[in-house]
Design a protein around this motif. Sequence first.
Motif, PDB file in Angstrom:
ATOM      1  N   GLY A   1       0.930  -1.129   0.036  1.00  0.00           N
ATOM      2  CA  GLY A   1      -0.287  -0.071   0.026  1.00  0.00           C
ATOM      3  C   GLY A   1       0.917   1.161   0.098  1.00  0.00           C
ATOM      4  N   GLY A   2       2.022   1.180   0.810  1.00  0.00           N
ATOM      5  CA  GLY A   2       2.936   2.424   0.829  1.00  0.00           C
ATOM      6  C   GLY A   2       3.473   2.803  -0.658  1.00  0.00           C
ATOM      7  N   LEU A   3       3.706   1.746  -1.682  1.00  0.00           N
ATOM      8  CA  LEU A   3       4.102   2.102  -2.931  1.00  0.00           C
ATOM      9  C   LEU A   3       3.146   3.303  -3.436  1.00  0.00           C
ATOM     10  CD1 LEU A   3       5.474  -1.319  -4.104  1.00  0.00           C
ATOM     11  CD2 LEU A   3       6.849   0.768  -3.488  1.00  0.00           C
ATOM     12  N   LEU A   4       2.048   3.231  -2.998  1.00  0.00           N
ATOM     13  CA  LEU A   4       1.107   3.919  -3.680  1.00  0.00           C
ATOM     14  C   LEU A   4       0.799   5.551  -3.032  1.00  0.00           C
ATOM     15  CD1 LEU A   4      -2.106   1.629  -4.215  1.00  0.00           C
ATOM     16  CD2 LEU A   4      -0.181   2.124  -5.859  1.00  0.00           C
ATOM     17  N   VAL A   5       1.472   5.296  -1.623  1.00  0.00           N
ATOM     18  CA  VAL A   5       1.429   6.805  -1.058  1.00  0.00           C
ATOM     19  C   VAL A   5       2.859   7.446  -0.792  1.00  0.00           C
ATOM     20  CG1 VAL A   5       0.801   7.606   1.252  1.00  0.00           C
ATOM     21  CG2 VAL A   5      -0.411   5.464   0.213  1.00  0.00           C
ATOM     22  N   ILE A   6       3.854   6.572  -0.509  1.00  0.00           N
ATOM     23  CA  ILE A   6       5.008   7.309  -0.182  1.00  0.00           C
ATOM     24  C   ILE A   6       5.785   8.084  -1.087  1.00  0.00           C
ATOM     25  CG2 ILE A   6       7.372   6.660   0.812  1.00  0.00           C
ATOM     26  CD1 ILE A   6       6.236   4.230   2.000  1.00  0.00           C
ATOM     27  N   PRO A   7       5.788   7.482  -2.403  1.00  0.00           N
ATOM     28  CA  PRO A   7       6.108   8.494  -3.542  1.00  0.00           C
ATOM     29  C   PRO A   7       5.613   9.769  -3.756  1.00  0.00           C
ATOM     30  CG  PRO A   7       5.950   6.195  -4.368  1.00  0.00           C
ATOM     31  CD  PRO A   7       5.259   6.285  -2.818  1.00  0.00           C
ATOM     32  N   ALA A   8       4.312   9.831  -3.534  1.00  0.00           N
ATOM     33  CA  ALA A   8       3.598  11.166  -3.777  1.00  0.00           C
ATOM     34  C   ALA A   8       3.987  12.048  -2.434  1.00  0.00           C
ATOM     35  CB  ALA A   8       1.996  10.792  -3.648  1.00  0.00           C
ATOM     36  N   ALA A   9       4.076  11.392  -1.052  1.00  0.00           N
ATOM     37  CA  ALA A   9       4.416  12.126  -0.182  1.00  0.00           C
ATOM     38  C   ALA A   9       5.912  12.695  -0.065  1.00  0.00           C
ATOM     39  CB  ALA A   9       4.420  11.142   1.364  1.00  0.00           C
ATOM     40  N   TRP A  10       6.603  11.958  -0.919  1.00  0.00           N
ATOM     41  CA  TRP A  10       8.071  12.520  -0.842  1.00  0.00           C
ATOM     42  C   TRP A  10       8.136  13.728  -1.889  1.00  0.00           C
ATOM     43  CZ3 TRP A  10      12.587  12.968   1.271  1.00  0.00           C
ATOM     44  CH2 TRP A  10      13.800  13.251   0.667  1.00  0.00           C
ATOM     45  N   SER A  11       7.405  13.449  -3.000  1.00  0.00           N
ATOM     46  CA  SER A  11       7.340  14.602  -3.841  1.00  0.00           C
ATOM     47  C   SER A  11       6.602  15.925  -3.346  1.00  0.00           C
ATOM     48  CB  SER A  11       6.137  14.373  -5.175  1.00  0.00           C
ATOM     49  OG  SER A  11       6.040  15.280  -5.992  1.00  0.00           O
ATOM     50  N   ALA A  12       5.634  15.621  -2.189  1.00  0.00           N
ATOM     51  CA  ALA A  12       5.013  16.975  -1.466  1.00  0.00           C
ATOM     52  C   ALA A  12       6.166  17.304  -0.700  1.00  0.00           C
ATOM     53  CB  ALA A  12       3.880  16.248  -0.827  1.00  0.00           C
ATOM     54  N   ILE A  13       6.800  16.649  -0.020  1.00  0.00           N
ATOM     55  CA  ILE A  13       7.929  17.223   0.885  1.00  0.00           C
ATOM     56  C   ILE A  13       8.895  18.185   0.099  1.00  0.00           C
ATOM     57  CG2 ILE A  13       9.891  16.524   2.729  1.00  0.00           C
ATOM     58  CD1 ILE A  13       7.912  14.243   3.394  1.00  0.00           C
ATOM     59  N   THR A  14       9.358  17.373  -0.891  1.00  0.00           N
ATOM     60  CA  THR A  14      10.355  18.204  -1.754  1.00  0.00           C
ATOM     61  C   THR A  14       9.767  19.469  -2.162  1.00  0.00           C
ATOM     62  OG1 THR A  14       9.708  17.164  -3.946  1.00  0.00           O
ATOM     63  CG2 THR A  14      11.559  15.997  -2.560  1.00  0.00           C
TER      64      THR A  14
END
Length: 647
Positions: free
Chosen positions: A62-75
């Motif tokens: 499930g994290g593969l659907l969430v973590i990349p977008a979270a990282w993009s937001a943080i950057t």
Amino acid sequence: MNNNEQDHDHEKESGSCEHGHDNTSLPRNALVIISGLALGVGMLVNNPQAKDIFFAVSSISGGLLVIPAAWSAITKRRLDMNVLMTVAVTGAWLIGEGNEAAAVVFLFALSELLESWSVGRARRAIASLLKLAPETALVRDADGDYEEVPVSEVTVGSEISIRSGARIPLDGKVSSGNSSVNQAPITGESIPVEKAAGDPVFAGTINGEGSLVVEVTKGASDSKLARIIKLVEEAESQKAPTQRFVDKFASIYTPVVFVVAILVAILPPLLSGAVWSEWTYRALVLLVIACPCALVIATPVSIVSGLTALARNGVLIKGGAYLEAVGKLRALAVDKTGTITQGKPQVSEVITMTWLAEEEILRRAASIDAHSTHPLAKAVVDTAKKQEIEWQTSSDYKSITGRGATAKIDGHPYFIGNHKLAHEYGVCSPEVESKLAEVEARGESVAIVGHLPHNSNSCPGEILGIIGIGDSLRSEAKEALRLLHDAGIQKVVMLSGDNQRTVDAIAKKAGIDEALGDLMPEQKIEHLRRLMDEHRFVGMIGDGVNDAPALALASVGIAMGAIGSDTAIETADMALMQDDLTKVAQAIILGRRTLRIIQFNVTFALAVKAVFLILAFTGHTSLWLAILADTGATLLVILNALRLLRH
């Protein structure tokens, strides 16, 4: 259609649900299924180590659907829902709640999947229009034979054959043949339209029993169908006021909640010696509850569903802002000719006021009106042609806006126009007034033909004759006006340049609340402003060209019969693809229903948030229950919005 206030990047920055699954090469459906299965197995097995393994697999999938977008937001230095979920899941693992971490990430991924599916379903309803037009056409070659050619390669001016029962591949004009064509895919009209030589046909419509030869008038990318699809896609990309408010709210709300969650985690242990793990857990629950997925998805799914339902029914609305405005309409201003009436006036009688014969009155009238494209002028010219009356070309033609025209015939000045023009030239008389009253009382327009005053000492001018021109009421006008009042329209006002008696007669037949005649274009604007002061949200129905200023001023400009006019589609905020006034009532009803659904969805989503926020502070909920509530709210909001597709 070009007022797209938010581009894609800006939409992401608004704090709406972002689909991190686009950043992974694995199919999103498979990841959600793996996450769900691993969570289920983890709950069933008894071995603690096996449980942790399955919960870890569930969290990673499930994290593969969430973590990349979270990282993009943080950057990008933003805090969004993907960041909230990532922090909550990580924190849950750190305090030993792997089962809840897995439940949270699975349910959040499922919520994202449901959102994507719901919007996709609404969009597919429009995308299916693309399949309406065939990919090939039977094109006549130089030898007169027909060969199958891809529609993208067919040039304007080519002749194509349309067989019985076949879909028409391109817009064109019938060269030969007779048939009935089902235009429902474009206009929403169920009754087939008879087509003969010279009649227009449109890509995506269905030929009936006959065979047609059609001259192509537009390429594949310029067809009416292609234009409709493009306009609907652009409309769906535009944000409604409610959606813009929710996005702005979410962009502020999300980081505020993040700060509150940090304070919840650290203040009680620091100030009162409370247990760190307990308040960290409550802070994580708060983060999960704070995720405003249901709130953010509430408006766009409703708007897309509403726009799609109307497009299927032959009504184009150019964006969510206009759909909301349609739902708020309280009054309507309508044009007369071509809107309430058929727009095909015909000469009903010719009254001579001098020694001249009726034929001579028509001859002089046609000589002047031959220069004009006005519907009444066309009616005069067409009648002269039918009676095989020959006329000479007039000179020094001059159009007088809202009144008529003047020209010279054999060097003498003549005029043709309305009652107002005759008064201005000072040629009216009691006898003429009496005849005009008789014609106008029947709801007919008058065209007064006269000799202009000149050389004041020798020619004071006179009225030669009166031409009565009738324009019948649309067959659906009475029913449409009844439906409009039933839909909540408080007042319908007809604004017309025609004389007041005629306008009153037409209004009485149709059931219109107020009729104003003898109006110049600028006077129509004045009355429309007055109506907007009284009712605020006012629609204007016209032909999209002559009434352009009024259409632009109104809350919603509505163009009639846009199937025949690209200009009408571009001018108005809402376009009826066929000449059917009842579609306006349908659009208003759906607009009101869309507003109610949006209001319910937003209120419901906020209420669920409020309840669970209270439960989080009091320690009466858990991570998985919080996300389950959010996912449930998202699902209910989506299903509620998709009901609009069944309209």
